[in-house]
Design a protein around this motif. Structure first.
Motif, PDB file in Angstrom:
ATOM      1  N   UNK A 302       0.817  -1.212   0.000  1.00 19.49           N
ATOM      2  CA  UNK A 302       0.000   0.000   0.000  1.00 19.49           C
ATOM      3  C   UNK A 302       0.850   1.261   0.000  1.00 19.49           C
ATOM      4  N   UNK A 303       2.163   1.114  -0.009  1.00 18.37           N
ATOM      5  CA  UNK A 303       3.056   2.269   0.015  1.00 18.37           C
ATOM      6  C   UNK A 303       3.353   2.707  -1.418  1.00 18.37           C
ATOM      7  N   UNK A 304       2.905   3.900  -1.843  1.00 18.80           N
ATOM      8  CA  UNK A 304       3.109   4.332  -3.229  1.00 18.80           C
ATOM      9  C   UNK A 304       4.386   5.129  -3.436  1.00 18.80           C
ATOM     10  N   UNK A 305       5.310   5.122  -2.478  1.00 21.96           N
ATOM     11  CA  UNK A 305       6.478   5.999  -2.563  1.00 21.96           C
ATOM     12  C   UNK A 305       7.302   5.735  -3.809  1.00 21.96           C
ATOM     13  N   UNK A 306       7.489   4.474  -4.158  1.00 20.05           N
ATOM     14  CA  UNK A 306       8.305   4.160  -5.329  1.00 20.05           C
ATOM     15  C   UNK A 306       7.644   4.676  -6.603  1.00 20.05           C
ATOM     16  N   UNK A 354      18.497  13.261  -4.663  1.00 20.82           N
ATOM     17  CA  UNK A 354      18.765  12.704  -3.333  1.00 20.82           C
ATOM     18  C   UNK A 354      17.601  11.827  -2.884  1.00 20.82           C
ATOM     19  N   UNK A 355      16.385  12.318  -3.075  1.00 20.32           N
ATOM     20  CA  UNK A 355      15.194  11.551  -2.683  1.00 20.32           C
ATOM     21  C   UNK A 355      15.064  10.298  -3.539  1.00 20.32           C
ATOM     22  N   UNK A 356      15.279  10.422  -4.843  1.00 21.93           N
ATOM     23  CA  UNK A 356      15.147   9.263  -5.731  1.00 21.93           C
ATOM     24  C   UNK A 356      16.165   8.183  -5.386  1.00 21.93           C
ATOM     25  N   UNK A 357      17.375   8.584  -5.040  1.00 23.08           N
ATOM     26  CA  UNK A 357      18.391   7.591  -4.686  1.00 23.08           C
ATOM     27  C   UNK A 357      18.060   6.915  -3.361  1.00 23.08           C
ATOM     28  N   UNK A 358      17.579   7.671  -2.383  1.00 25.40           N
ATOM     29  CA  UNK A 358      17.209   7.062  -1.104  1.00 25.40           C
ATOM     30  C   UNK A 358      16.029   6.110  -1.270  1.00 25.40           C
ATOM     31  N   UNK A 359      15.098   6.435  -2.171  1.00 28.21           N
ATOM     32  CA  UNK A 359      13.986   5.520  -2.445  1.00 28.21           C
ATOM     33  C   UNK A 359      14.517   4.235  -3.065  1.00 28.21           C
ATOM     34  N   UNK A 360      15.414   4.356  -4.038  1.00 30.13           N
ATOM     35  CA  UNK A 360      15.972   3.162  -4.666  1.00 30.13           C
ATOM     36  C   UNK A 360      16.736   2.298  -3.688  1.00 30.13           C
ATOM     37  N   UNK A 367      17.369   2.964  -8.933  1.00 33.34           N
ATOM     38  CA  UNK A 367      17.054   4.377  -8.702  1.00 33.34           C
ATOM     39  C   UNK A 367      16.905   5.104 -10.029  1.00 33.34           C
ATOM     40  N   UNK A 368      15.927   6.008 -10.096  1.00 32.33           N
ATOM     41  CA  UNK A 368      15.674   6.789 -11.309  1.00 32.33           C
ATOM     42  C   UNK A 368      16.349   8.146 -11.211  1.00 32.33           C
ATOM     43  N   UNK A 369      17.651   8.133 -10.933  1.00 31.54           N
ATOM     44  CA  UNK A 369      18.408   9.370 -10.757  1.00 31.54           C
ATOM     45  C   UNK A 369      19.038   9.800 -12.074  1.00 31.54           C
ATOM     46  N   UNK A 370      19.466  11.069 -12.114  1.00 28.80           N
ATOM     47  CA  UNK A 370      20.124  11.622 -13.292  1.00 28.80           C
ATOM     48  C   UNK A 370      21.191  12.593 -12.808  1.00 28.80           C
ATOM     49  N   UNK A 403      26.543   4.348  -7.237  1.00 25.83           N
ATOM     50  CA  UNK A 403      27.634   3.592  -7.863  1.00 25.83           C
ATOM     51  C   UNK A 403      27.685   2.157  -7.327  1.00 25.83           C
ATOM     52  N   UNK A 404      27.501   2.001  -6.019  1.00 29.94           N
ATOM     53  CA  UNK A 404      27.500   0.651  -5.430  1.00 29.94           C
ATOM     54  C   UNK A 404      26.349  -0.178  -5.992  1.00 29.94           C
ATOM     55  N   UNK A 405      25.160   0.413  -6.080  1.00 29.90           N
ATOM     56  CA  UNK A 405      23.998  -0.336  -6.572  1.00 29.90           C
ATOM     57  C   UNK A 405      24.190  -0.768  -8.024  1.00 29.90           C
ATOM     58  N   UNK A 406      24.700   0.123  -8.854  1.00 29.95           N
ATOM     59  CA  UNK A 406      24.819  -0.194 -10.272  1.00 29.95           C
ATOM     60  C   UNK A 406      25.913  -1.205 -10.554  1.00 29.95           C
ATOM     61  N   UNK A 407      26.981  -1.187  -9.783  1.00 30.45           N
ATOM     62  CA  UNK A 407      28.083  -2.103 -10.047  1.00 30.45           C
ATOM     63  C   UNK A 407      27.883  -3.464  -9.381  1.00 30.45           C
TER      64      UNK A 407
END
Length: 723
Positions: A302-306, A354-360, A367-370, A403-407
């Motif tokens: 029920x959490x729509x944050x993502x 910052x928010x998008x990375x913390x959500x991911x 994460x949908x960061x740019x 960087x840690x998540x992607x690698x």
């Protein structure tokens, strides 16, 4: 040139074979000539000369008796047959019963501006009607079906139950007599802001905004504390009510505001705004806040944050926040931003990432960061693209997490996206050195403890990859020790007396990392790692404090944080009892019991894996009842089912000098328990399969704890306040 030549030239210009533009040019000239004269012709005005002749003879003046249309016909640009001498109304005004008159200073009124003014007037009247209804007045219709407002006294239901302070004429007289006799009279409450059934006075709003900027804004310092609440409301209603909802999480003056907003009004406002395809810069700010402090929920599904995070990033790029100095490329009109406006957009874009990375990171999702040129680090530069030291440090930490998540967790050649053991070990050495440099750089700036908490959380995010290793991986024990240090360092920092406000007003991301740290402690302390490597009593004390801290971050009774804490306690008690049956194992044997089965949720795979194991190996075997989760459970309860465990108010966090008496009091452990606790191959925390039943309908394993498969009919005590 004689008159015949002029006439011939005019006739040639109007010949059928002449260009269209030439033929139409004469008509335009005639219209311009008429406009210069300031006279409008109408049928029967007496102008009988040919247009061509009037154009060719400019020296000849028009007849002095030229008639003009009446005001109504001029307004509609229609023909008018009004007679001026003697005056007779035109046929159109007679037919429509309009006042027919001719005024020399009459000017036409544009329909669009007139309609816009009418719409504004209608909106104003509607707001007044709604405000009157909110104060207790009722709508009635008279004989000509015209709505009329009636005093609430005329309706006994309103006069007694709706708003007794609103009075009619008789009550006004009685109140004056009461005041004359020395009595008291209550003034009707004026509500300055309303959202459906939620009504706030100006005093409430000012208190809530002070609460927000004092305790919540330091986590994401990108709004203007000097700006008035009314200006936030004018910018966008969603931004205003998001601030109110966040500040109401622990607002002592009116604790019911959060419940009233979360019950539907803010939810409907949020999704109606998203459904309208938001292109407002202030909606993006509101979504940043809602993703950081989401509305309380008891289930992860029920959490729509993502989802809202994705909407936030797409809305931000849709209006050009990632290219703030070229905003006109994303707008239908030219946009010129001054230095302050440009800096505000750059800051908001940094906060979005910052928010998008913390959500991911917190949800174990990509994460949908740019991170592009706009957010490039520019040391020594002072301009609109320069961030505050706090946000710049936070952005550097989130870049490292990305960087840690992607690698480590986005390997294209692996079906679950996890890098291989050797590759991951090499990456761990590289990132460990990079993290040390980042830590030294940020800590040297002496920033707020919030930045350091996120820095320590990034270390946990990196070190949790150790649970993906096998016992044969080079440096396996070193990786586990690094994870232990990262978890204990993160928890020690949170549990300092000076940082108790961070836990009290924590963001969703800090709460998620706290849960991950608790599960990491649980897994390490119930394995071979705790027998010869670390101090078990220190780990046990940290675990007790973590349980209490997770409960204190709970906003409402029976929310997700509270339920996860209860599940963690049951796993602790179940693993303790289960481990006593395997005391004959070699305590120095290193096995693969710490490996994870769930491996697709990045560093958060530990959390989801632990909940899977709880369901498959604890609840499925009937070791515990649902009644045991209806109240705060003591982690060291002697009863295997925890049904008779006591509340945690004073016993969860024993002092170091009272550890022995605490253990002896509840009979759960002995002083030497840390040397006898084992994690056998069949214990709850070992790496066995999920079982033969593969008919799982739910994607999210947390749902099995908090939704339909378990009938939680809780009546929990209120969350503990303070530290």
């Amino acid at each position: 040139m004689d008159g015949h030549s002029i006439t011939g030239a005019a006739s040639a210009s109007l010949s059928p074979t002449s260009p269209v533009s030439a033929r139409h040019g004469l008509g335009s000239a005639i219209k311009r000539k008429r406009s210069i004269g300031g006279l409008d012709s109408s049928p029967g005005s007496g102008i009988g000369m040919d247009d061509d002749q009037s154009l060719l003879e400019p020296e000849k003046k028009r007849q002095p008796g030229v008639k003009r249309a009446c005001n109504e016909c001029r307004q509609q640009k229609l023909r008018c047959d009004v007679v001026q001498d003697p005056f007779q109304s035109c046929s159109r005004c007679n037919r429509l019963k309009l006042e027919c008159k001719i005024e020399s200073n009459f000017k036409r009124v544009g329909k669009r501006s007139k309609h816009a003014e009418m719409e504004k007037e209608i909106d104003r009247l509607r707001r007044n009607m709604q405000q009157a209804k909110a104060q207790g007045y009722v709508m009635e219709e008279d004989d000509d079906m015209t709505p009329q407002l009636q005093s609430p006294v005329a309706n006994s239901a309103y006069s007694h139950t709706r708003n007794p302070s609103l009075m009619g004429s008789d009550e006004a007289v009685n109140s004056l007599l009461t005041l004359k006799r020395g009595g008291s009279y209550s003034i009707p409450t004026h509500y300055a802001y309303e959202l459906e059934t939620v009504r706030l006075t100006e005093q409430d709003v000012n208190g809530l905004f002070q609460e927000f900027f004092a305790y919540y804004h330091p986590f994401l310092p990108f709004l203007n504390p000097e700006q008035s609440p009314d200006l936030y409301f004018q910018q966008h209603a969603l931004l205003f009510w998001s601030i109110v909802a966040i500040a109401a999480r622990r607002y002592p003056a009116r604790p019911s505001i959060l419940h009233e907003l979360a019950g539907g009004p803010l939810h409907r406002l949020l999704w109606s705004t998203v459904g309208d395809v938001p292109n407002s810069y202030f909606v993006v700010k509101a979504l940043c806040l809602i993703c950081t402090w989401p509305l309380p929920t008891s289930t992860t599904t029920a959490d729509p944050s993502h989802i809202l995070c994705g909407v936030m990033m797409k809305a931000a790029t849709g209006i050009g926040l990632h290219r703030p100095n070229h905003t006109q490329d994303f707008s239908r009109v030219s946009v010129e931003l001054n230095k302050d406006q440009l800096h505000d957009r750059v800051t908001t874009w940094a906060v979005c990432n910052i928010v998008a990375q913390s959500i991911g990171t917190g949800y174990g999702q990509p994460a949908s960061t740019l991170y592009d040129w706009t957010l490039a680090i520019r040391p020594g530069e002072d301009g609109p693209f320069t961030l505050s030291p706090e946000l710049e440090a936070r952005l550097r930490v989130e870049r490292f997490c990305d960087k840690v998540s992607k690698e480590m967790y986005s390997n294209a050649s692996d079906p679950r996206g996890v890098a291989g053991d050797e590759h991951r070990a090499m990456l761990m050495r590289v990132y460990r050195r990079e993290y040390q440099e980042l830590q030294a750089s940020i800590l040297s700036q002496r920033l707020s403890p919030i930045v350091e908490v996120h820095l320590r959380a990034a270390a946990i995010h990196m070190r949790l990859a150790g649970f993906f290793d096998s016992s044969a991986t080079p440096g396996y024990m070193d990786d586990l020790m690094g994870l232990w240090r990262a978890v204990s360092g993160f928890l020690d920092l949170l549990f300092q007396d000076s940082n108790h406000q961070i836990l009290r007003f924590a963001t969703n991301y800090i709460q998620q990392m706290l849960v991950a740290a608790g599960f990491a402690l649980l897994k390490l302390l119930r394995s071979f790692f705790a027998k010869t490597t670390v101090d078990f009593e220190r780990g046990r004390s940290l675990f007790h404090k973590t349980i209490q801290a997770i409960r204190k971050t709970s906003v409402v009774d029976n929310d997700l944080q509270w339920r996860l804490a209860e599940l963690m306690v049951q796993m602790w008690n179940g693993a303790r009892v289960d481990s006593t049956a395997h005391h004959d194992r070699d305590p120095t044997e290193i096995d693969d019991s710490l490996q994870l089965k769930v491996r697709c949720r990045h560093s958060m795979s530990l959390v989801f894996d632990s909940i899977w194991r709880w369901r498959e190996e604890y609840q499925a075997q009937g070791r515990g009842t649902l009644d045991s989760l209806k109240q705060a459970t003591n982690p060291d309860s002697a009863n295997e089912s925890s049904a008779s465990s006591t509340h945690l108010d004073s016993t969860l966090m024993p002092q170091q000098n009272n550890v022995t008496s605490f253990i002896a009091g509840n009979g759960a452990l002995t002083p030497n328990a840390h040397s006898t606790i084992n994690a056998g191959a069949n214990s709850m925390l070992t790496g066995i399969g999920y079982g033969s039943d593969s008919n799982y309908d739910f994607f999210d394993p947390q749902t099995w704890m908090v939704e339909g498969l378990l009938d939680f009919n809780y009546s929990l005590p209120a969350p503990l306040e303070g530290m």
